[in-house]
Design a protein around this motif. Structure first.
Motif, PDB file in Angstrom:
ATOM      1  N   MET A 142       0.829  -1.199   0.000  1.00  0.00           N
ATOM      2  CA  MET A 142       0.000   0.000   0.000  1.00  0.00           C
ATOM      3  C   MET A 142       0.865   1.251   0.000  1.00  0.00           C
ATOM      4  O   MET A 142       0.513   2.261  -0.609  1.00  0.00           O
ATOM      5  CB  MET A 142      -0.923  -0.003   1.217  1.00  0.00           C
ATOM      6  N   ASN A 143       2.020   1.194   0.646  1.00  0.00           N
ATOM      7  CA  ASN A 143       2.910   2.359   0.677  1.00  0.00           C
ATOM      8  C   ASN A 143       3.378   2.741  -0.725  1.00  0.00           C
ATOM      9  O   ASN A 143       3.456   3.925  -1.066  1.00  0.00           O
ATOM     10  CB  ASN A 143       4.121   2.091   1.570  1.00  0.00           C
ATOM     11  N   GLU A 144       3.713   1.727  -1.562  1.00  0.00           N
ATOM     12  CA  GLU A 144       4.121   2.004  -2.944  1.00  0.00           C
ATOM     13  C   GLU A 144       3.003   2.703  -3.700  1.00  0.00           C
ATOM     14  O   GLU A 144       3.232   3.632  -4.490  1.00  0.00           O
ATOM     15  CB  GLU A 144       4.475   0.703  -3.666  1.00  0.00           C
ATOM     16  N   LEU A 145       1.789   2.229  -3.471  1.00  0.00           N
ATOM     17  CA  LEU A 145       0.636   2.776  -4.178  1.00  0.00           C
ATOM     18  C   LEU A 145       0.352   4.208  -3.736  1.00  0.00           C
ATOM     19  O   LEU A 145       0.109   5.090  -4.562  1.00  0.00           O
ATOM     20  CB  LEU A 145      -0.571   1.873  -3.914  1.00  0.00           C
ATOM     21  N   ILE A 146       0.405   4.448  -2.447  1.00  0.00           N
ATOM     22  CA  ILE A 146       0.179   5.796  -1.931  1.00  0.00           C
ATOM     23  C   ILE A 146       1.206   6.771  -2.498  1.00  0.00           C
ATOM     24  O   ILE A 146       0.883   7.906  -2.870  1.00  0.00           O
ATOM     25  CB  ILE A 146       0.214   5.791  -0.388  1.00  0.00           C
ATOM     26  N   GLU A 147       2.449   6.335  -2.605  1.00  0.00           N
ATOM     27  CA  GLU A 147       3.499   7.192  -3.179  1.00  0.00           C
ATOM     28  C   GLU A 147       3.174   7.586  -4.611  1.00  0.00           C
ATOM     29  O   GLU A 147       3.441   8.725  -5.038  1.00  0.00           O
ATOM     30  CB  GLU A 147       4.845   6.473  -3.132  1.00  0.00           C
ATOM     31  N   ALA A 148       2.596   6.648  -5.384  1.00  0.00           N
ATOM     32  CA  ALA A 148       2.245   6.947  -6.777  1.00  0.00           C
ATOM     33  C   ALA A 148       1.141   7.998  -6.847  1.00  0.00           C
ATOM     34  O   ALA A 148       1.222   8.960  -7.628  1.00  0.00           O
ATOM     35  CB  ALA A 148       1.811   5.673  -7.492  1.00  0.00           C
ATOM     36  N   TYR A 149       0.093   7.832  -6.032  1.00  0.00           N
ATOM     37  CA  TYR A 149      -0.982   8.826  -6.021  1.00  0.00           C
ATOM     38  C   TYR A 149      -0.460  10.186  -5.569  1.00  0.00           C
ATOM     39  O   TYR A 149      -0.811  11.223  -6.140  1.00  0.00           O
ATOM     40  CB  TYR A 149      -2.135   8.369  -5.111  1.00  0.00           C
ATOM     41  N   GLU A 150       0.368  10.187  -4.562  1.00  0.00           N
ATOM     42  CA  GLU A 150       0.923  11.436  -4.051  1.00  0.00           C
ATOM     43  C   GLU A 150       1.775  12.138  -5.113  1.00  0.00           C
ATOM     44  O   GLU A 150       1.756  13.362  -5.240  1.00  0.00           O
ATOM     45  CB  GLU A 150       1.755  11.145  -2.808  1.00  0.00           C
ATOM     46  N   LYS A 151       2.494  11.365  -5.890  1.00  0.00           N
ATOM     47  CA  LYS A 151       3.328  11.926  -6.954  1.00  0.00           C
ATOM     48  C   LYS A 151       2.477  12.681  -7.974  1.00  0.00           C
ATOM     49  O   LYS A 151       2.865  13.750  -8.453  1.00  0.00           O
ATOM     50  CB  LYS A 151       4.110  10.812  -7.649  1.00  0.00           C
ATOM     51  N   THR A 152       1.311  12.140  -8.314  1.00  0.00           N
ATOM     52  CA  THR A 152       0.454  12.808  -9.307  1.00  0.00           C
ATOM     53  C   THR A 152      -0.068  14.139  -8.793  1.00  0.00           C
ATOM     54  O   THR A 152      -0.374  15.036  -9.577  1.00  0.00           O
ATOM     55  CB  THR A 152      -0.750  11.923  -9.717  1.00  0.00           C
ATOM     56  N   ILE A 153      -0.174  14.264  -7.481  1.00  0.00           N
ATOM     57  CA  ILE A 153      -0.674  15.498  -6.886  1.00  0.00           C
ATOM     58  C   ILE A 153       0.438  16.530  -6.727  1.00  0.00           C
ATOM     59  O   ILE A 153       0.266  17.714  -7.036  1.00  0.00           O
ATOM     60  CB  ILE A 153      -1.296  15.206  -5.496  1.00  0.00           C
ATOM     61  N   GLU A 154       1.576  16.091  -6.232  1.00  0.00           N
ATOM     62  CA  GLU A 154       2.594  17.023  -5.778  1.00  0.00           C
ATOM     63  C   GLU A 154       3.702  17.311  -6.794  1.00  0.00           C
ATOM     64  O   GLU A 154       4.477  18.246  -6.609  1.00  0.00           O
ATOM     65  CB  GLU A 154       3.190  16.508  -4.467  1.00  0.00           C
TER      66      GLU A 154
END
Length: 199
Positions: A176-188
């Motif tokens: 889940m941490n890998e996935l959260i990092e991907a979503y966060e990347k699209t935002i930030e």
């Protein structure tokens, strides 16, 4: 940032929402839960949702999933039903939402590993994910006011292995941490037209 998360009560949403809320203002939306109710299979419902929310900097969709299918019995009608939510629902979030999203705002959609890796029983899922990838590529050069769009394409999540792992033998599960990092990347990060594959 003021972020709308659609599907915040799902497997991914329950982890992503509190993580992003540490740094951003979060508004949640869903069919049966959230700050606002929305049915993404309905253009009218999507439009009404956007009208209720003002000043949005980002829209993340992690809602909608399709059932397994039986290729020997698969029909056009069944495919169209599967497409209604995860494909056309997410597409409409962008087509309708571009009028409401702030300048420099960003959309993040969710596809899946089956666009690239075939397994039995997921023909519709593979078609939907592949179509979302193509849509994001096109939309990234069409969106107005410097808006951005990306799609996160996850494999099976470790949190779901017990429930679904037996259906996809050999498919690598991701944290889940890998996935959260991907979503966060699209935002930030200032990226657009990207397919972030978490496999």
């Amino acid at each position: 940032m003021r972020i709308l998360i659609i599907g915040a009560n799902g497997t991914i949403g329950k982890k992503l929402t509190p993580h992003l809320s540490k740094k951003h203002e979060i508004i949640t939306a869903g069919r049966n839960s959230g700050d606002i109710r929305v049915d993404i299979t309905s253009e009218e419902s999507i439009t009404e949702m956007y009208k209720q929310i003002q000043n949005i900097d980002a829209c993340i969709c992690i809602a909608a999933s399709g059932p397994l299918d039986n290729f020997s019995e698969l029909t056009e009608s069944q495919l169209l039903q599967d497409f209604k939510g995860k494909l056309f629902g997410q597409v409409n979030l962008v087509l309708l939402g571009q009028k409401y999203l702030n300048d420099n705002g960003t959309f993040t959609l969710t596809s899946g590993v089956f666009a690239d890796i075939p397994y039995k029983g997921v023909t519709a899922g593979g078609m939907i994910s592949g179509a979302l990838h193509s849509f994001v590529l096109s939309a990234s050069i069409e969106l107005p006011r410097r808006q951005r769009i990306n799609v996160v394409s996850p494999s099976m999540i470790e949190d779901s292995v017990k429930e679904f792992g037996h259906l996809f033998p050999g498919l690598k599960a991701v944290s889940m941490n890998e996935l959260i990092e991907a979503y966060e990347k699209t935002i930030e990060q200032n990226i657009s037209g990207q397919i972030l594959k978490v496999y």
